[in-house]
Design a protein around this motif. Structure first.
Motif, PDB file in Angstrom:
ATOM      1  N   TYR A   1       0.840  -1.207   0.000  1.00 46.94           N
ATOM      2  CA  TYR A   1       0.000   0.000   0.000  1.00 46.94           C
ATOM      3  C   TYR A   1       0.875   1.257   0.000  1.00 46.94           C
ATOM      4  N   LEU A   2       1.873   1.286   0.893  1.00 47.56           N
ATOM      5  CA  LEU A   2       2.750   2.455   0.962  1.00 47.56           C
ATOM      6  C   LEU A   2       3.503   2.656  -0.350  1.00 47.56           C
TER       7      LEU A   2
ATOM      8  N   TYR B   1       6.697   5.648   2.271  1.00 43.77           N
ATOM      9  CA  TYR B   1       7.490   4.425   2.084  1.00 43.77           C
ATOM     10  C   TYR B   1       8.982   4.775   2.045  1.00 43.77           C
ATOM     11  N   GLN B   2       9.328   5.831   1.348  1.00 35.49           N
ATOM     12  CA  GLN B   2      10.730   6.244   1.276  1.00 35.49           C
ATOM     13  C   GLN B   2      11.253   6.643   2.645  1.00 35.49           C
ATOM     14  N   ARG B   3      10.445   7.362   3.424  1.00 38.39           N
ATOM     15  CA  ARG B   3      10.855   7.732   4.788  1.00 38.39           C
ATOM     16  C   ARG B   3      11.079   6.492   5.644  1.00 38.39           C
ATOM     17  N   LEU B   4      10.193   5.513   5.487  1.00 36.95           N
ATOM     18  CA  LEU B   4      10.339   4.257   6.229  1.00 36.95           C
ATOM     19  C   LEU B   4      11.664   3.578   5.886  1.00 36.95           C
ATOM     20  N   LEU B   5      12.007   3.551   4.609  1.00 35.38           N
ATOM     21  CA  LEU B   5      13.281   2.956   4.191  1.00 35.38           C
ATOM     22  C   LEU B   5      14.462   3.706   4.788  1.00 35.38           C
ATOM     23  N   GLU B   6      14.390   5.027   4.803  1.00 33.12           N
ATOM     24  CA  GLU B   6      15.487   5.832   5.339  1.00 33.12           C
ATOM     25  C   GLU B   6      15.660   5.601   6.829  1.00 33.12           C
ATOM     26  N   VAL B   7      14.555   5.532   7.547  1.00 32.55           N
ATOM     27  CA  VAL B   7      14.623   5.293   9.000  1.00 32.55           C
ATOM     28  C   VAL B   7      15.242   3.919   9.261  1.00 32.55           C
ATOM     29  N   ASN B   8      14.795   2.908   8.526  1.00 28.62           N
ATOM     30  CA  ASN B   8      15.324   1.554   8.730  1.00 28.62           C
ATOM     31  C   ASN B   8      16.791   1.448   8.342  1.00 28.62           C
ATOM     32  N   SER B   9      17.215   2.161   7.304  1.00 26.00           N
ATOM     33  CA  SER B   9      18.611   2.068   6.875  1.00 26.00           C
ATOM     34  C   SER B   9      19.542   2.797   7.831  1.00 26.00           C
TER      35      SER B   9
END
Length: 140
Positions: free
Chosen positions: A107-108, A116-124
């Motif tokens: 969905y994101l 979704y991009q922010r989520l990836l940045e936080v996780n990385s």
């Protein structure tokens, strides 16, 4: 036609007086075998949950017991007993099957790409465990 060996094992709890009754029937203790097994699993007990039992028997080597043929009838359970280390490693470390992504992630990606991009940045940015090059790392 080649014939293989089949081991039949039945476990039971002897009642009181069993040893005496066996002696009355002429039974004697021929020999005693003592051994020590060390069992291995993951911290999450994933082997046990999959009905897999990995052990190293003192002076004998590795053994993996895992479910055998499905649909065996009767008051018994059938297990494969693997003793060759390459076979054990292959059984325990087959390539992980790809899983479908979570619905929320899809969905994101489709409808909220910025989130979704922010989520990836936080996780990385989080600290990641170092990868190991040890080929036996999956044996724990």
């Amino acid at each position: 036609m080649a014939q293989g060996l089949i081991e039949v094992e039945r476990k039971f709890l002897p009642g009181p007086g069993t040893e005496e009754r066996l002696q009355e029937l002429g039974g004697t203790l021929e020999y005693r075998v003592t051994f020590r097994d060390t069992y291995y699993d993951t911290p999450e007990l994933s082997l046990m949950q999959a009905d897999h039992w990995l052990r190293r028997r003192e002076d004998s080597g590795w053994e993996l017991k895992c479910p055998g043929a499905a649909g065996v009838l009767g008051p018994h359970t059938e297990y494969k007993e693997l003793t060759a280390e390459p076979t054990i490693v292959a059984q325990l470390c087959v390539p992980a099957q790809e899983t479908a992504p979570a619905k929320l992630i899809v969905y994101l990606q489709r409808f909220r790409p910025q989130d979704y991009q922010r989520l990836l940045e936080v996780n990385s940015s989080r600290e990641r465990p170092q990868e190991t090059e040890d080929p036996d790392h999956c044996l724990g």
